[in-house]
Design a protein around this motif. Structure first.
Motif, PDB file in Angstrom:
ATOM      1  N   LEU A   1       0.858  -1.182   0.000  1.00 26.31           N
ATOM      2  CA  LEU A   1       0.000   0.000   0.000  1.00 26.31           C
ATOM      3  C   LEU A   1       0.890   1.226   0.000  1.00 26.31           C
ATOM      4  O   LEU A   1       1.848   1.308   0.776  1.00 26.31           O
ATOM      5  N   THR A   2       0.599   2.165  -0.881  1.00 25.40           N
ATOM      6  CA  THR A   2       1.290   3.445  -0.895  1.00 25.40           C
ATOM      7  C   THR A   2       0.280   4.515  -0.524  1.00 25.40           C
ATOM      8  O   THR A   2      -0.776   4.619  -1.141  1.00 25.40           O
ATOM      9  N   VAL A   3       0.616   5.296   0.488  1.00 24.51           N
ATOM     10  CA  VAL A   3      -0.234   6.396   0.930  1.00 24.51           C
ATOM     11  C   VAL A   3       0.407   7.688   0.441  1.00 24.51           C
ATOM     12  O   VAL A   3       1.557   7.983   0.777  1.00 24.51           O
ATOM     13  N   LEU A   4      -0.326   8.438  -0.367  1.00 25.41           N
ATOM     14  CA  LEU A   4       0.156   9.716  -0.872  1.00 25.41           C
ATOM     15  C   LEU A   4      -0.420  10.828  -0.011  1.00 25.41           C
ATOM     16  O   LEU A   4      -1.628  10.918   0.174  1.00 25.41           O
ATOM     17  N   VAL A   5       0.465  11.670   0.504  1.00 26.83           N
ATOM     18  CA  VAL A   5       0.052  12.819   1.316  1.00 26.83           C
ATOM     19  C   VAL A   5       0.402  14.070   0.516  1.00 26.83           C
ATOM     20  O   VAL A   5       1.561  14.479   0.472  1.00 26.83           O
TER      21      VAL A   5
END
Length: 94
Positions: A17-21
């Motif tokens: 999972l990649t979380v983009l902020v």
């Protein structure tokens, strides 16, 4: 959802999972809170990416300070989480 069901799910699946902020001219304190919230999620194989979309040449000293503060957050949070991570990794290895 019951915790046992969540644990059972991740016992057989481990998707990345990649979380983009995203951030545009944000106060570093707001970005820090967001990154800490993401970092403290209990999810295996998670990558966090901070997307700074500020102008490369800030328009004011305040904007420059905010950009510098946001740029420093990755190292700051990595260092903040290093000791607990090392402790948990050692416990897992045992």
């Amino acid at each position: 959802m019951p915790r046992a069901e969540i644990d059972a799910h991740f016992a057989t699946r481990n998707p990345d999972l990649t979380v983009l902020v995203p951030s545009y001219s944000e106060d570093p304190a707001v970005v820090r809170s967001t990154l800490l919230s993401v970092a403290l999620q209990e999810y295996p194989s998670m990558r966090v990416v901070l997307l700074l979309d500020d102008p490369p040449v800030p328009s004011s000293p305040e904007a420059a300070a905010n950009l510098a503060g946001c740029r420093a957050l990755a190292a700051e949070i990595t260092e903040l989480m290093r000791r607990p991570r090392d402790r948990f990794a050692a416990a897992l290895a045992r």
